[in-house]
Design an enzyme around this catalytic site. Structure first.
Site, PDB file in Angstrom:
ATOM      1  CB  SER A   1     -10.809   7.037   0.177  1.00 31.29           C
ATOM      2  OG  SER A   1      -9.807   6.754  -0.754  1.00 31.29           O
TER       3      SER A   1
ATOM      4  CD  GLU B   1      -2.105   4.347  -2.071  1.00 32.82           C
ATOM      5  OE1 GLU B   1      -2.448   5.474  -2.479  1.00 32.82           O
ATOM      6  OE2 GLU B   1      -2.878   3.564  -1.491  1.00 32.82           O
TER       7      GLU B   1
END
Lengths: 393, 365
Positions: A115, A230
């Site tokens: 991110s 994830e």
């Protein structure tokens, strides 16, 4: 074909050769890895035996009964859940041999540099640049929401290697040494008061080409393996009844009858039922995986988990009444472990707010369910044929 | 420590589903159901004969020694999913599940004889309790005096199609009563695919099945509530599937309506709730089949969860079909009416939450 009998035998041989009571913890973990009993579905020589994943439980049960140490999986969740499956699938032989063993034993902690401040839900728009310089890549940029960065030795990193092609095509996947000069980790304080996550600034970090994972420009596809794992690891845990956020609330309800009201009772029962149904949905998903027929429920589990955590912890703050107006501790800390159900009601309420943002926002996940499970038309993709460098930002 | 319930469908169960779905596709399409409920005979006796007699499905829960199939609640649940999916107007839940379970609890020759008749599908029976009776909450109002039954029941599901009524009376007994000696008055029902009828007993002779109706009624209602969740699952899943299909076709503003994010998110949310309902319904069916000590809680959880999901699925289907969904000719109202009626049948979600409070030790103030 490795069956449960053989695994049990191998596990007992490991225990006989390295009695847990008389063996250093790390030595035992290394021996377990070398015996192929770390993750039995991995290939031989890489901690596994090429056995069905479902048989891991046989090994774990034997080892637990013998009091053997484990690798403290909560501390190394990113390595186990995300880095390892990606390295296994896309890594070179040399990379697999170098990284998987210390990853599994916990000698080397991993973090994830994905991110960015300008690339959250639209991760593929990321702007951290990696520029080729002889046998290496020079990386510059800023990453954010990196858990364990302050404890990590290694990172999985995606960076832009070609800005002249559309955004999904110009990304490459790297394994980044967090001790390299140019890597700066700063704590990112969140609404709970603590800093579970970090910002990571990358300034002229040199990564040798030998630590590229997958082909140049193929990083988005490689990252899909990481991200799918994830979501599975966030939503797919097996829980006993009342094993999640509902547990502490039900306990308080039973122990403190003076807090009970009719309004809270109705809301508690609704949420208790929903939590039990979510647990059963997760159990059904797990049974499908074991039976080799993965269902689409996985995409939805994280949605249910996020909403329930938020509603249940919100109810709990009200349940404890005036105590709900207090908070245990605002001091800035940097925990190495994340525990959604740890600490007190106020912390749980605040921490749960992140559950619908981290690992894919609930809004993006609803799009994914609508498009991939129900087959409804995709959102308009106005950026898909435009070179990354020409996108508005 | 209880064992983990099996929440999947076996290959045999998938095959059973395919066979039932084929039959219902041919003989129970929405147009046929619409025509049927507008007629004087809302129950589809021909479909019932095929399901019950030709396919042997009425006897799934009956042991082979009593002339049944000796299957389990898991298979019956699969049949109910398919029947719910087609809102089929047949007395499967009332006769082949609830009345059958009551008889299984009775023992004795009278009950055994009836069981064999029910299993063959030649006789339809219904338990004479109000449609909202939930496990732990039935109150018989019929009196047994001098060998005959007296009293009135204002509403019993599928009574108009039943040959035999199983009647709990105030003396504690459970009686088998032939419908021809009872005044059966069909009621104008919200759900025309499972209509109600009033019953008047004016000295009707009954055969005593057991002196203690309590356990038989409890077992019947618990199974009815638990397997109703599978009917609600089939209904909800069909509503979602049909709505998704329609929204891919229906165009407004020069694009498929299903491409609007507001609608995509609603449908995705509904899909998630139905995935939960599937797990809860399978859990209830499996615990009933294995006799797990978790059965009471599994049934209460499934029923506390199922009704709101099924009603929402039908309501969303209506809203997202727009104007056509409001017409009599479109079948979505059949699903809405069944879903709403099911939300009361065998206890409301609130009633089952009260049961959860007891079973999970989450007591009221």
């Amino acid at each position: 074909m490795t069956d449960s009998t053989e695994l049990r035998t191998r596990t007992r041989e490991l225990l006989a050769a390295h009695p847990p009571a008389a063996t250093d913890r790390l030595d035992f973990l290394r021996a377990r890895f070398d015996a192929g009993l770390a993750w039995v579905h991995f290939p031989e020589g890489l901690g596994g035996l090429g056995a069905p994943r479902s048989l891991q439980a046989v090994v774990d049960a034997e080892l637990e009964a013998a009091g053997a140490p484990d690798n403290d999986p909560r501390r190394i969740g990113i390595g186990l859940g995300m880095a390892a499956p990606t390295i296994l699938r896309f890594g070179t032989e040399e990379q697999k041999r170098r990284f998987l063993r210390p990853l599994w034993t916990g000698e080397e902690v991993w973090c994830q540099l994905f991110s960015e401040p300008g690339a959250g839900s639209d991760l593929a728009a990321l702007g951290t640049r990696a520029v080729r310089d002889e046998g290496a890549w020079v990386v510059n940029g800023q990453k954010v929401w990196t858990s364990s960065a302050h404890a990590a030795r290694w990172a999985i990193l995606i960076a832009r290697t070609d800005p002249d092609v559309p955004k999904h095509q110009g990304i490459t996947y790297f394994l980044c040494d967090m001790t390299d000069p140019g890597v700066e980790v700063r704590p990112l304080r969140q609404i709970t008061g603590e800093a579970e996550f970090n910002e990571v600034f990358l300034t002229d970090v040199r990564i040798p080409d030998s630590r590229r994972l997958g082909e140049i420009g193929d990083g988005w596809r490689v990252a899909q393996t990481t991200l799918m794992n994830e979501r599975v690891s966030i939503g797919g845990m097996r829980l006993p009844r009342e094993g999640g956020m509902i547990g502490p609330v039900a306990k308080t309800w039973r122990e403190r009858p003076e807090l009970r009201t009719h309004d809270l009772h109705q809301r508690l029962l609704e949420l208790w039922v929903e939590a039990e149904v979510a647990r059963l949905t997760g159990e059904r998903l797990r049974q499908q995986l074991v039976a080799g027929q993965p269902g689409p429920e996985g995409s939805g589990m994280k949605l249910a988990f996020a909403r329930l955590n938020q509603e249940i912890s919100g109810l709990e703050v009200e349940l404890v009444g005036e105590e709900g107006l207090l908070y245990d501790d605002w001091s800035m800390r940097r925990p190495e472990l994340v525990d959604f159900t740890g600490r007190e009601a106020g912390y749980r309420y605040l921490r749960a707010k992140g559950n619908s943002i981290e690992g894919g926002t609930s809004e993006v996940l609803l799009n994914i369910v609508a498009e991939r499970v129900l087959g409804l038309p995709a959102e308009p993709r106005t950026d898909k044929d435009i070179p990354w460098k020409d996108l508005a930002r | 420590m209880t064992t983990q319930p099996d929440l999947l469908y076996s290959e045999e169960e998938d095959a059973l589903r395919a066979a039932v779905r084929d039959l219902l596709t041919d003989h129970c399409d929405p147009a046929a159901v619409l025509a049927r409920i507008a007629s004087d005979t809302p129950h589809d006796r021909s479909l019932w004969r095929t399901l019950a007699q030709s396919m042997g499905l009425a006897g799934l829960l009956v042991p082979e020694s009593f002339g049944g199939q000796g299957a389990t609640h898991r298979e019956a649940a699969v049949v109910l999913e398919e029947l719910g999916r087609s809102v089929a107007p047949v007395p499967y839940l009332t006769s082949a599940v609830v009345a059958t379970e009551a008889l299984l609890a009775c023992g004795g020759e009278e009950a055994a004889g009836l069981l064999a008749q029910l299993a063959s599908g030649q006789t339809v029976a219904t338990l004479a309790v109000g449609p909202a009776a939930r496990p732990g909450g039935a109150h018989p109002v019929v009196r047994h005096e001098q060998g005959a039954l007296h009293g009135e029941l204002t509403a019993v599901a599928d009574a108009a199609v039943a040959d035999v009524l199983l009647v709990p009376a105030r003396d504690g007994g459970l009686y088998a009563v032939n419908t021809e000696v009872v005044t059966v008055t069909p009621k104008v029902s919200l759900d025309l695919t499972r209509p109600l009828a009033a019953l008047t007993f004016s000295g009707a002779p009954g055969r005593r099945l057991t002196d203690d109706a309590g356990p038989a009624v409890q077992r019947a209602l618990r199974t009815g509530a638990g397997l109703l969740a599978s009917e609600q699952l089939g209904l909800a899943d069909r509503c979602l599937t049909e709505t998704v299909r329609y929204l891919k076709e229906r165009r407004q503003f020069n694009r498929p309506v299903g491409g609007f994010q507001a609608l995509k998110h609603r449908l995705a949310g509904l899909w998630l709730e139905i995935a939960g309902l599937r797990a809860a319904a399978r859990n209830a069916a499996d615990t009933l089949a294995t006799g797990s000590e978790d059965t009471d809680l599994a049934v209460a959880v499934a029923q506390a969860y199922a009704a709101p999901v099924a009603v929402r699925a039908a309501e969303e289907a209506l809203q997202l079909h727009g104007g056509i969904g409001m017409t009599w000719e479109h079948p979505v109202h059949l699903y809405l009416k069944r879903a709403k009626a099911d939300s009361i049948a065998y206890g409301t979600a609130g009633g089952h939450r009260a049961a959860v409070a007891e079973l999970a030790d989450l007591r009221a103030p």
